[in-house]
Write an enzyme that holds these catalytic residues in place. Sequence first.
Site, PDB file in Angstrom:
ATOM      1  CB  SER A 128       2.230 -27.253  21.097  1.00 47.61           C
ATOM      2  OG  SER A 128       1.472 -28.354  21.123  1.00 47.61           O
ATOM      3  CE  LYS A 182       3.218 -26.314  17.595  1.00 48.73           C
ATOM      4  NZ  LYS A 182       2.670 -26.284  16.360  1.00 48.73           N
ATOM      5  CG  HIS A 185       5.113 -30.517  18.999  1.00 48.40           C
ATOM      6  ND1 HIS A 185       4.203 -30.370  18.363  1.00 48.40           N
ATOM      7  CD2 HIS A 185       4.870 -30.451  20.311  1.00 48.40           C
ATOM      8  CE1 HIS A 185       3.082 -30.294  19.201  1.00 48.40           C
ATOM      9  NE2 HIS A 185       3.690 -30.420  20.404  1.00 48.40           N
ATOM     10  CD  GLU A 189       0.026 -32.499  16.576  1.00 48.44           C
ATOM     11  OE1 GLU A 189       0.649 -31.744  17.318  1.00 48.44           O
ATOM     12  OE2 GLU A 189      -0.757 -32.169  15.672  1.00 48.44           O
TER      13      GLU A 189
HETATM   14  N1  LIG Z   1      -5.389 -23.844  15.314  1.00 45.57           N
HETATM   15  C1  LIG Z   1      -4.544 -24.570  15.978  1.00 45.57           C
HETATM   16  O1  LIG Z   1      -4.806 -25.444  16.757  1.00 45.57           O
HETATM   17  C2  LIG Z   1      -3.236 -24.068  16.001  1.00 45.57           C
HETATM   18  C3  LIG Z   1      -2.141 -24.882  17.142  1.00 45.57           C
HETATM   19  C4  LIG Z   1      -0.956 -24.168  16.829  1.00 45.57           C
HETATM   20  C5  LIG Z   1      -0.511 -23.228  16.113  1.00 45.57           C
HETATM   21  N2  LIG Z   1      -1.296 -22.747  15.136  1.00 45.57           N
HETATM   22  C6  LIG Z   1      -0.880 -21.860  14.287  1.00 45.57           C
HETATM   23  O2  LIG Z   1      -1.213 -20.450  14.688  1.00 45.57           O
HETATM   24  C7  LIG Z   1      -1.608 -19.762  13.567  1.00 45.57           C
HETATM   25  C8  LIG Z   1      -2.969 -19.049  13.663  1.00 45.57           C
HETATM   26  O3  LIG Z   1      -3.785 -20.165  13.683  1.00 45.57           O
HETATM   27  P1  LIG Z   1      -5.431 -20.175  13.768  1.00 45.57           P
HETATM   28  O4  LIG Z   1      -5.985 -21.444  13.706  1.00 45.57           O
HETATM   29  O5  LIG Z   1      -5.947 -19.136  14.971  1.00 45.57           O
HETATM   30  O6  LIG Z   1      -5.773 -19.198  12.589  1.00 45.57           O
HETATM   31  P2  LIG Z   1      -5.478 -19.272  11.106  1.00 45.57           P
HETATM   32  O7  LIG Z   1      -6.918 -19.846  10.373  1.00 45.57           O
HETATM   33  O8  LIG Z   1      -4.196 -20.014  10.573  1.00 45.57           O
HETATM   34  O9  LIG Z   1      -5.473 -17.855  10.235  1.00 45.57           O
HETATM   35  C9  LIG Z   1      -6.490 -16.787  10.461  1.00 45.57           C
HETATM   36  C10 LIG Z   1      -5.859 -15.464  10.894  1.00 45.57           C
HETATM   37  O10 LIG Z   1      -4.872 -15.268  10.043  1.00 45.57           O
HETATM   38  C11 LIG Z   1      -5.396 -13.856   9.510  1.00 45.57           C
HETATM   39  N3  LIG Z   1      -4.845 -13.710   8.267  1.00 45.57           N
HETATM   40  C12 LIG Z   1      -5.068 -14.537   7.200  1.00 45.57           C
HETATM   41  N4  LIG Z   1      -4.551 -14.037   6.088  1.00 45.57           N
HETATM   42  C13 LIG Z   1      -3.973 -12.695   6.317  1.00 45.57           C
HETATM   43  C14 LIG Z   1      -3.373 -11.645   5.695  1.00 45.57           C
HETATM   44  N5  LIG Z   1      -2.916 -12.054   4.474  1.00 45.57           N
HETATM   45  N6  LIG Z   1      -3.062 -10.615   6.372  1.00 45.57           N
HETATM   46  C15 LIG Z   1      -3.275 -10.431   7.654  1.00 45.57           C
HETATM   47  N7  LIG Z   1      -4.032 -11.670   8.372  1.00 45.57           N
HETATM   48  C16 LIG Z   1      -4.204 -12.554   7.788  1.00 45.57           C
HETATM   49  C17 LIG Z   1      -6.965 -13.970   9.568  1.00 45.57           C
HETATM   50  O11 LIG Z   1      -7.461 -12.547   9.803  1.00 45.57           O
HETATM   51  P3  LIG Z   1      -8.643 -12.380   9.011  1.00 45.57           P
HETATM   52  O12 LIG Z   1      -9.728 -12.356  10.047  1.00 45.57           O
HETATM   53  O13 LIG Z   1      -8.803 -10.809   8.440  1.00 45.57           O
HETATM   54  O14 LIG Z   1      -9.211 -13.421   8.053  1.00 45.57           O
HETATM   55  C18 LIG Z   1      -7.244 -14.544  11.072  1.00 45.57           C
HETATM   56  O15 LIG Z   1      -6.669 -13.577  11.843  1.00 45.57           O
HETATM   57  C19 LIG Z   1      -1.215 -20.208  12.324  1.00 45.57           C
HETATM   58  O16 LIG Z   1      -0.003 -20.239  11.946  1.00 45.57           O
HETATM   59  C20 LIG Z   1      -1.376 -21.707  12.917  1.00 45.57           C
HETATM   60  O17 LIG Z   1      -0.725 -22.752  12.022  1.00 45.57           O
HETATM   61  C21 LIG Z   1      -2.720 -23.249  15.133  1.00 45.57           C
END
Ligand SMILES: NC(=O)c1ccc[n+]([C@@H]2O[C@H](COP(=O)([O-])OP(=O)(O)OC[C@H]3O[C@@H](n4cnc5c(N)ncnc54)[C@H](OP(=O)(O)O)[C@@H]3O)[C@@H](O)[C@H]2O)c1
Length: 468
Positions: A128, A182, A185, A189
């Site tokens: 987080s 999480k 959490h 939130e």
């Molecule tokens: N954003 C936040 O503030 C936040 C905070 C805490 C936790 N999270 C969690 O952290 C994780 C990543 O979040 P994010 O916001 O950085 O990215 P995201 O938008 O949730 O995911 C995009 C990423 O996933 C990859 N991806 C999508 N489909 C795929 C597939 N079928 N095979 C392989 N790769 C794939 C994408 O690759 P390509 O570039 O090839 O599309 C890209 O690297 C998620 O689970 C999210 O819920 C996010």
Amino acid sequence: MKAQIGVVGLAVMGQNLALNIARNGYSVAVYNRTAERTKKFVEERVKAEKILPSYDLQHFVQSIERPRKIILMVKAGTPVDEMIEELLPFLERGDLLIDAGNSHYADTNRRLDKLSEHGILYLGTGVSGGEYGALHGPSIMPGGTLQAYKLVEDVFLKIAAKTEDGPCCTYVGNRSAGHFVKMVHNGIEYAIMQAISEIYDLMRKVLKMNSEEIGQVFERWNNGELSSFLVEITYKIMRRIDEETNKPLVELILDKAEQKGTGKWTAQTALDLGVPTPSLSTAVFARTISHFKEQREQLSKIFGEKHKVNADKSLLQDLEKSLLFAVFLSFSQGLWLISEASVAYNYNIDLLEVLRIWKGGCIIRAKLLDFLRRILKENPQNVNLLASETAMNFLKEKLPSVLKVSSVAREASLPMPVLSSCIDYLFSLTEENLPANLIQAQRDFFGAHTFERIDKEGTFHVEWQELE
Ligand SMILES: NC(=O)c1ccc[n+]([C@@H]2O[C@H](COP(=O)([O-])OP(=O)(O)OC[C@H]3O[C@@H](n4cnc5c(N)ncnc54)[C@H](OP(=O)(O)O)[C@@H]3O)[C@@H](O)[C@H]2O)c1
């Protein structure tokens, strides 16, 4: 030279986490499904860090020292399964996969079991703090086996946010404990964000304050008991001026709130486990209702003008207490859910440790957490914080203000779903004699569901009506 750890998925979170790990002295191999994203990352953001890009998955896996530690930071859901499938042929027994995305805890259990058949360790890890946290120090909630956690403990402790109570990372518990914590959490939130928004709504609509004035109040509150990340970003949001129109940006943003699912999962899980989390659940519905913009516009016309209510700025101190009341009860509902799940799923979660690692880095970090920890330390056997006299005194002291705010909001026909649910939650849990006796009678009347009596043991049924 081989990398000490790998990161798969280079969207905002993966990039920042990789940079954070590298800045802390580790060499990091990185891979992303779409090569373009990796190239852009390396060109634009990697400077002196020890980051080794790979454009081929096998090469990526082989560039990491054994036992391999690979963090998955890809979109939650099927992408995690797809990545695991692709990685599996290149992994060897003893390697460790860490899912650091927002995966559903049931998926984590399934993946953990599947991978253990291949001798691969798995950590379902909540992270987080958003993109800023990932880069500068998140709160990290790993769950799985202790053996798996020990393989990455040094990295996690180094990259996590730090507070006077230590790094914001701890081994949360067995199996999917990390992702469960999480998820809750995020449920908390949702509730706190909704409560802040309800207070904001009253400020602008009843107290007729403009965004700048509202920002000043939230900033003042952030220096007191309400000090927290979410109150801090609220006053910063109030100050942001849209360059195009020169108006406060918040006033130009459409009132439709999105969601990714963790709040909904929390509500569903609470229903499954039979734990009351009304404020967390109603916060999800509040976002759902926000989506019916067109319908709300039509219905507001049919409803007609809402009552004009006069209140003066002295209400602000009541609003501050009301927000504290709602934040406290949102946390306590979430903690109760975690503690019941810990027993039901054998997670073995230490709630004090959970509160400690939420103190820094994460979205729900708040000064109030110290107070919650004090209450829990005084009564470690209580799964419900309300069982503590200190907690009850805190809530009762706020109650006159909360009731005043609620009555002003009701008179003005303003919705306050989270605040209202908090009041009812407190009143219900502190009511010795609820009208559930009537519900039992009704159930027995139409469905012969039976009832218990207060004057004798056993289960009873009466014929309430003639069937023939
Ligand atoms: N954003 C936040 O503030 C936040 C905070 C805490 C936790 N999270 C969690 O952290 C994780 C990543 O979040 P994010 O916001 O950085 O990215 P995201 O938008 O949730 O995911 C995009 C990423 O996933 C990859 N991806 C999508 N489909 C795929 C597939 N079928 N095979 C392989 N790769 C794939 C994408 O690759 P390509 O570039 O090839 O599309 C890209 O690297 C998620 O689970 C999210 O819920 C996010």
